[in-house]
Design an enzyme around this catalytic site. Structure first.
Site, PDB file in Angstrom:
ATOM      1  N   GLU A 129     -51.374 -24.496  -6.423  1.00  0.00           N
ATOM      2  CA  GLU A 129     -52.748 -24.301  -6.776  1.00  0.00           C
ATOM      3  C   GLU A 129     -53.003 -22.969  -7.406  1.00  0.00           C
ATOM      4  O   GLU A 129     -52.162 -22.355  -7.216  1.00  0.00           O
ATOM      5  CB  GLU A 129     -53.637 -24.335  -5.665  1.00  0.00           C
ATOM      6  CG  GLU A 129     -53.630 -25.771  -4.854  1.00  0.00           C
ATOM      7  CD  GLU A 129     -54.427 -25.794  -3.555  1.00  0.00           C
ATOM      8  OE1 GLU A 129     -55.057 -24.769  -3.298  1.00  0.00           O
ATOM      9  OE2 GLU A 129     -54.297 -26.914  -2.905  1.00  0.00           O
ATOM     10  N   LYS A 131     -54.435 -19.457  -7.622  1.00  0.00           N
ATOM     11  CA  LYS A 131     -55.005 -18.527  -6.727  1.00  0.00           C
ATOM     12  C   LYS A 131     -56.262 -18.005  -7.177  1.00  0.00           C
ATOM     13  O   LYS A 131     -56.103 -16.880  -8.061  1.00  0.00           O
ATOM     14  CB  LYS A 131     -54.068 -17.371  -6.187  1.00  0.00           C
ATOM     15  CG  LYS A 131     -54.555 -16.415  -4.915  1.00  0.00           C
ATOM     16  CD  LYS A 131     -53.242 -16.017  -4.240  1.00  0.00           C
ATOM     17  CE  LYS A 131     -53.869 -15.147  -3.085  1.00  0.00           C
ATOM     18  NZ  LYS A 131     -54.799 -14.218  -3.261  1.00  0.00           N
ATOM     19  N   ASP A 133     -59.368 -15.745  -8.055  1.00  0.00           N
ATOM     20  CA  ASP A 133     -59.862 -14.470  -7.522  1.00  0.00           C
ATOM     21  C   ASP A 133     -61.181 -14.282  -7.322  1.00  0.00           C
ATOM     22  O   ASP A 133     -61.925 -13.511  -8.027  1.00  0.00           O
ATOM     23  CB  ASP A 133     -59.328 -13.350  -8.640  1.00  0.00           C
ATOM     24  CG  ASP A 133     -59.233 -11.828  -8.263  1.00  0.00           C
ATOM     25  OD1 ASP A 133     -59.423 -11.626  -7.042  1.00  0.00           O
ATOM     26  OD2 ASP A 133     -59.175 -11.074  -9.022  1.00  0.00           O
ATOM     27  N   TYR A 243     -60.966 -25.607  -0.978  1.00  0.00           N
ATOM     28  CA  TYR A 243     -59.272 -25.687  -1.040  1.00  0.00           C
ATOM     29  C   TYR A 243     -59.055 -25.983   0.492  1.00  0.00           C
ATOM     30  O   TYR A 243     -57.408 -26.119   0.653  1.00  0.00           O
ATOM     31  CB  TYR A 243     -58.750 -24.530  -1.740  1.00  0.00           C
ATOM     32  CG  TYR A 243     -59.170 -23.273  -1.350  1.00  0.00           C
ATOM     33  CD1 TYR A 243     -59.026 -22.683   0.020  1.00  0.00           C
ATOM     34  CD2 TYR A 243     -59.531 -22.341  -2.201  1.00  0.00           C
ATOM     35  CE1 TYR A 243     -59.634 -21.690   0.441  1.00  0.00           C
ATOM     36  CE2 TYR A 243     -60.053 -20.984  -2.006  1.00  0.00           C
ATOM     37  CZ  TYR A 243     -60.172 -20.703  -0.435  1.00  0.00           C
ATOM     38  OH  TYR A 243     -60.320 -19.226  -0.330  1.00  0.00           O
ATOM     39  N   LYS A 331     -47.453 -13.803  -6.565  1.00  0.00           N
ATOM     40  CA  LYS A 331     -48.572 -13.036  -7.486  1.00  0.00           C
ATOM     41  C   LYS A 331     -47.949 -12.581  -8.826  1.00  0.00           C
ATOM     42  O   LYS A 331     -46.669 -12.336  -8.792  1.00  0.00           O
ATOM     43  CB  LYS A 331     -48.562 -11.816  -6.767  1.00  0.00           C
ATOM     44  CG  LYS A 331     -49.343 -11.996  -5.378  1.00  0.00           C
ATOM     45  CD  LYS A 331     -50.746 -11.979  -5.635  1.00  0.00           C
ATOM     46  CE  LYS A 331     -51.591 -11.725  -4.453  1.00  0.00           C
ATOM     47  NZ  LYS A 331     -52.473 -10.399  -4.534  1.00  0.00           N
ATOM     48  N   CYS A 425     -61.542  26.241 -11.521  1.00  0.00           N
ATOM     49  CA  CYS A 425     -62.495  24.726 -11.759  1.00  0.00           C
ATOM     50  C   CYS A 425     -62.961  24.850 -13.193  1.00  0.00           C
ATOM     51  O   CYS A 425     -63.387  25.657 -13.845  1.00  0.00           O
ATOM     52  CB  CYS A 425     -63.503  24.995 -10.739  1.00  0.00           C
ATOM     53  SG  CYS A 425     -64.562  23.592 -10.857  1.00  0.00           S
ATOM     54  N   CYS A 428     -66.999  25.059 -12.666  1.00  0.00           N
ATOM     55  CA  CYS A 428     -67.570  26.135 -12.510  1.00  0.00           C
ATOM     56  C   CYS A 428     -66.800  27.507 -12.501  1.00  0.00           C
ATOM     57  O   CYS A 428     -67.145  28.677 -12.269  1.00  0.00           O
ATOM     58  CB  CYS A 428     -68.224  26.132 -11.061  1.00  0.00           C
ATOM     59  SG  CYS A 428     -67.004  26.102  -9.699  1.00  0.00           S
ATOM     60  N   CYS A 443     -61.818  22.531  -5.406  1.00  0.00           N
ATOM     61  CA  CYS A 443     -62.618  23.710  -5.994  1.00  0.00           C
ATOM     62  C   CYS A 443     -63.615  24.218  -4.754  1.00  0.00           C
ATOM     63  O   CYS A 443     -64.171  23.277  -4.221  1.00  0.00           O
ATOM     64  CB  CYS A 443     -63.761  23.116  -6.969  1.00  0.00           C
ATOM     65  SG  CYS A 443     -65.242  24.350  -7.202  1.00  0.00           S
ATOM     66  N   CYS A 448     -70.595  24.091  -6.951  1.00  0.00           N
ATOM     67  CA  CYS A 448     -70.117  23.756  -8.033  1.00  0.00           C
ATOM     68  C   CYS A 448     -70.951  22.586  -8.835  1.00  0.00           C
ATOM     69  O   CYS A 448     -70.932  21.435  -8.152  1.00  0.00           O
ATOM     70  CB  CYS A 448     -68.670  23.353  -8.059  1.00  0.00           C
ATOM     71  SG  CYS A 448     -68.147  22.578  -9.375  1.00  0.00           S
TER      72      CYS A 448
HETATM   73  S1  IVH Z   1     -55.803 -21.669   0.904  1.00  0.00           S
HETATM   74  C1  IVH Z   1     -54.720 -18.838   4.933  1.00  0.00           C
HETATM   75  N1  IVH Z   1     -55.883 -21.692  -1.564  1.00  0.00           N
HETATM   76  O1  IVH Z   1     -56.722 -16.018  -1.458  1.00  0.00           O
HETATM   77  C2  IVH Z   1     -55.534 -19.010   3.991  1.00  0.00           C
HETATM   78  N2  IVH Z   1     -56.392 -19.745  -0.688  1.00  0.00           N
HETATM   79  O2  IVH Z   1     -54.994 -13.845  -0.443  1.00  0.00           O
HETATM   80  C3  IVH Z   1     -55.851 -20.325   3.246  1.00  0.00           C
HETATM   81  N3  IVH Z   1     -57.513 -17.981  -2.362  1.00  0.00           N
HETATM   82  O3  IVH Z   1     -58.335 -15.901   2.073  1.00  0.00           O
HETATM   83  C4  IVH Z   1     -56.521 -20.500   2.026  1.00  0.00           C
HETATM   84  N4  IVH Z   1     -57.169 -19.239  -3.974  1.00  0.00           N
HETATM   85  O4  IVH Z   1     -59.469 -16.439  -0.295  1.00  0.00           O
HETATM   86  C5  IVH Z   1     -56.316 -21.043  -0.348  1.00  0.00           C
HETATM   87  N5  IVH Z   1     -56.105 -22.290  -3.974  1.00  0.00           N
HETATM   88  C6  IVH Z   1     -56.177 -21.428  -2.904  1.00  0.00           C
HETATM   89  C7  IVH Z   1     -56.834 -20.186  -2.879  1.00  0.00           C
HETATM   90  C8  IVH Z   1     -56.928 -19.379  -1.982  1.00  0.00           C
HETATM   91  C9  IVH Z   1     -57.720 -18.422  -3.477  1.00  0.00           C
HETATM   92  C10 IVH Z   1     -57.891 -17.019  -1.689  1.00  0.00           C
HETATM   93  C11 IVH Z   1     -58.320 -17.139  -0.276  1.00  0.00           C
HETATM   94  C12 IVH Z   1     -57.420 -16.431   0.825  1.00  0.00           C
HETATM   95  C13 IVH Z   1     -56.820 -15.493  -0.060  1.00  0.00           C
HETATM   96  C14 IVH Z   1     -55.692 -14.811   0.602  1.00  0.00           C
END
Ligand code: IVH
Length: 695
Positions: A129, A131, A133, A243, A331, A425, A428, A443, A448
């Site tokens: 899946e 991830k 943000d 998710y 990552k 500095c 000042c 400083c 300052c």
């Molecule tokens: S599963 C054990 N699926 O990433 C946690 N998490 O770095 C189970 N996150 O806390 C979560 N996309 O906030 C899952 N497709 C995804 C995700 C996801 C983003 C986040 C989630 C988690 C964090 C961990």
């Protein structure tokens, strides 16, 4: 394991253990500090990779020297903490985090571990899946209706933000008729996020109206969910992807891919970008495919999540204290660019620390044009051997401030100039000072104007007194014109002189004065943060407000009293004590007080909150000693539960002990407890107490 009980330090390890003790202490402090930046202030200072390296080093030392391991170590916990401004719930199943991998090799290692734990040799199926943000949340439905929505918090307890979550597109108030069986419990988890285009539009609006803008979409989503007024949240185009399941009594499908389909069928929005892979090599193929494609998505992702598809195996694989063993995050590598270092200039911060900043030939990197990067301190410049005119590699990991990674020495022409750290500095002109205990150069002049400017900005910041409109441009002028020499002067400002400042008009001046006036009613913990007490960030400020009704009480607190507070160590206690015993700080606080800064305190729980009237915090303020073996729970788990419910665990019984929990056999600790008249509780009673605390 008798090995643990009789653990002896081998001769040649004795010396290295004492070095390890120091390093472990330093690592824990450093990790906690970065946790605060990441989870509470939403302003990470280092990349995820660097953070993981700190945690990994700490874990390694704890493995080598098991005596140094504790349940409270950051290797055993997820980093956030509830904010104290909302009601809280204890998650029925903890909200864990996900372990990270950074290379294809590490993904193969993960696959290897999974196979070993399952005792299988054939290929494992994974669901890959994106991830997202954003911000993790949990939504609990009972009989098909939403009963609460909460943040992850520290993984064990989170803030209840149901009304705000109702404003998120995709969050259902009620599940469809097919899933609303009477008495059913369904907890679903997901990520709240905001599209990049919506973020840009909102940020532009905020800049136009003079509001402080947000650093990135995740910050905006987090800030929007933490609004006290859900009407504000409703104006933010937040979305959710579901998710995962939390504690639930639904019979769930056997595979995660089918579980995701079930969510779709229930109308719970999921991310359609997911791929079922027959082996880890296919999952790696997915990673290769997504790396260049990620910028084309409407929202930010910071990697992929690779999940073992068969949920039936999840139990066998289990979890560590922090992360499940049946999934891993992959990552993407930090994005780098090459550019020229045009100049190095020094900035003065709130506490006088002088930070060198690299001024760069503008270069486009990961969605924005970069012309500055931090160089941290003089040691860092020396380490990099960065010279003005150098070609440098810069890096931006996630939304961390860009930094200079290295210099490309091979293309030096000889015309590059070494940078000499200023002796005075830049603002000042005071002689700069370097203490032998830290790398920072300061400083020393507290008047300052550079420092004053930063202190005022900090005072008015969101976590502080939240004075909207008190931005850099205005503060510069307020300081330069002499209208404000310190934070207390803010309360003497009137519309007329403020309206006369550049880029100000009567209405904006009147608005600013109104906001300053309103800040007098900001809660005590915000004032404590805003004062800039050494080491006190948002969570320290809350810890103090929990224990002291009013600022005056805190000002008179003794050192020992302060260091007895949970989350406040001795060094911090000393810092707080000195801060409040400094004559100029006291004078400043008196002036704030006279100006009408009331700082009401809603967090105050009383010095010794009692277990009976606070069932949700059953061990609040207690020092608990565990002895013997509990039949139903590991010691680490018991310790975690006690800490999550406000208690502190200790290894030995003394007069300070509030409670001894005795499992199985009896021993010397029990005898000591009886001798000192300390309350003793058996396992049954303890389990009942835990049950009623999480009911
Ligand atoms: S599963 C054990 N699926 O990433 C946690 N998490 O770095 C189970 N996150 O806390 C979560 N996309 O906030 C899952 N497709 C995804 C995700 C996801 C983003 C986040 C989630 C988690 C964090 C961990």
């Amino acid at each position: 394991m008798t090995g643990d009980l009789f653990y002896n330090v081998p001769e040649d390890d004795a010396k290295s253990e004492s070095a390890a003790v120091k390093r472990v202490k330093w690592l824990r402090r450093e990790i906690e500090r970065h946790n605060k930046f990441y989870y509470q202030q939403n302003k990470p200072e280092i990349s995820d990779r660097e953070y993981d390296m700190l945690v990994e080093e700490l874990a390694e030392l704890e493995r080598r020297f098991p005596r140094l391991a504790t349940a409270a170590s950051p290797t055993q916990r997820v980093g956030g903490a509830p904010t104290g401004e909302f009601a809280q719930i204890t998650h029925k199943a903890p909200m864990l985090s996900i372990a990270n991998t950074y290379s294809h090799e590490e993904l193969r290692d993960f696959d290897g571990r999974v196979k070993k734990l399952l005792g299988r040799n054939d290929d494992i199926e994974y669901l890959v899946e994106l991830k997202i943000d954003g911000v993790a949340v949990a939504l609990r439905y009972e009989s098909g209706r939403i009963v609460y929505g909460a943040t992850r918090g520290d993984g064990l307890r989170g803030d209840v933000i149901t009304d705000n979550l109702r404003k998120v597109r995709g969050v259902l108030d009620a599940l469809p008729a097919s899933s609303n069986r009477k008495g059913s419990v369904f907890e679903v988890r997901g990520e709240v996020y905001i599209d990049k285009a919506d973020f840009d539009r909102l940020n532009k609006q905020m800049t136009d109206t003079g509001e402080e803008c947000f650093a990135n979409p995740r910050n905006l989503a987090a800030g929007s969910l933490k609004q006290k007024n859900s009407a504000v949240t409703a104006t933010r185009p937040l979305r959710i992807f579901h998710y995962a399941a939390g504690a639930t009594d639904f019979a769930l499908p056997r595979t995660h891919s089918d579980f995701m389909k079930l969510l779709d069928d229930m109308g719970l929005r999921t991310n359609p970008q997911r791929t079922l892979c027959r082996s880890i090599e296919e999952a790696i193929g997915c990673a290769i495919e997504w790396e260049p494609k990620r910028d084309g998505l409407p929202y930010n992702i910071d990697g992929l999540v690779v999940k073992v598809n068969r949920r039936e195996w999840w139990d066998t694989l289990g979890t560590t204290a922090k992360t499940p063993r049946y999934m891993t995050a992959y990552k993407f590598s930090a994005k780098q660019a090459v550019t020229r270092l045009l100049d190095i200039q020094c900035q003065v911060g709130r506490t006088g620390v002088v930070t060198p900043v690299a001024h760069l030939e503008p270069v486009f990197l990961a969605g924005s044009t970069i012309s500055r990067a931090t160089l941290h301190n003089a040691d860092e410049i020396a380490r990099l051997d960065a010279r003005i005119g150098d070609q440098v590699v810069i890096e931006k990991a996630g939304d961390v401030i860009p930094r200079v990674v290295r210099v490309i020495e091979s293309v030096r022409t000889g015309a590059e100039r070494k940078f000499k750290f200023p002796r005075k500095c830049p603002i000042c002109g005071s002689e700069l000072a370097r203490s032998e205990y830290e790398v920072a150069i300061r400083c020393p002049n507290i008047s300052c104007s550079g420092q004053v400017r930063e202190r005022i900005l900090y005072y008015g910041s969101r976590n502080g007194m939240d004075i909207e409109g008190l931005g850099g441009v205005i503060v510069n002028q307020l300081v330069e014109t002499g209208l404000t020499r310190d934070i207390a002067d803010l309360y003497a400002l009137t519309v007329e002189p403020v309206a006369a400042l550049e880029r100000m008009a009567a209405t904006s001046a009147a608005n600013l004065i109104k906001k300053i006036e309103a800040s007098k009613q900001r809660p005590l913990h915000n004032l404590l943060y805003a004062l800039g007490i050494p080491q006190i960030g948002t969570s320290g400020a809350r810890a103090l407000a929990l224990n002291y009704r009013a600022l005056e009480d805190l000002m008179e607190a003794r050192r020992e009293e302060l260091s007895a507070i949970r989350d406040i160590g001795e060094v911090t206690a000393e810092g707080i004590y000195s801060f409040f015993h400094d004559a100029s700080n006291r004078a400043l606080i008196t002036r704030l007080h006279r100006a009408g800064v009331a700082a009401p305190n809603s967090l105050y729980r009383g010095a010794s909150a009692d277990a009976s009237d606070a069932p949700a915090e059953a061990f609040q303020g207690m020092t608990v000693v565990l002895t013997g073996t509990l039949a139903g729970m590991t010691r680490v788990k018991a310790q975690e539960r006690i800490e999550a419910l406000g208690g502190k665990c200790s290894g030995s019984v003394s007069k300070k002990t509030s409670l001894v929990i005795a499992g199985g056999e009896t021993g010397s600790k029990l005898a000591k407890a009886r001798e000192l008249g300390v309350r003793v509780m058996g396992e049954d009673e303890f389990m009942k107490m835990l049950e009623s605390a999480s009911a």
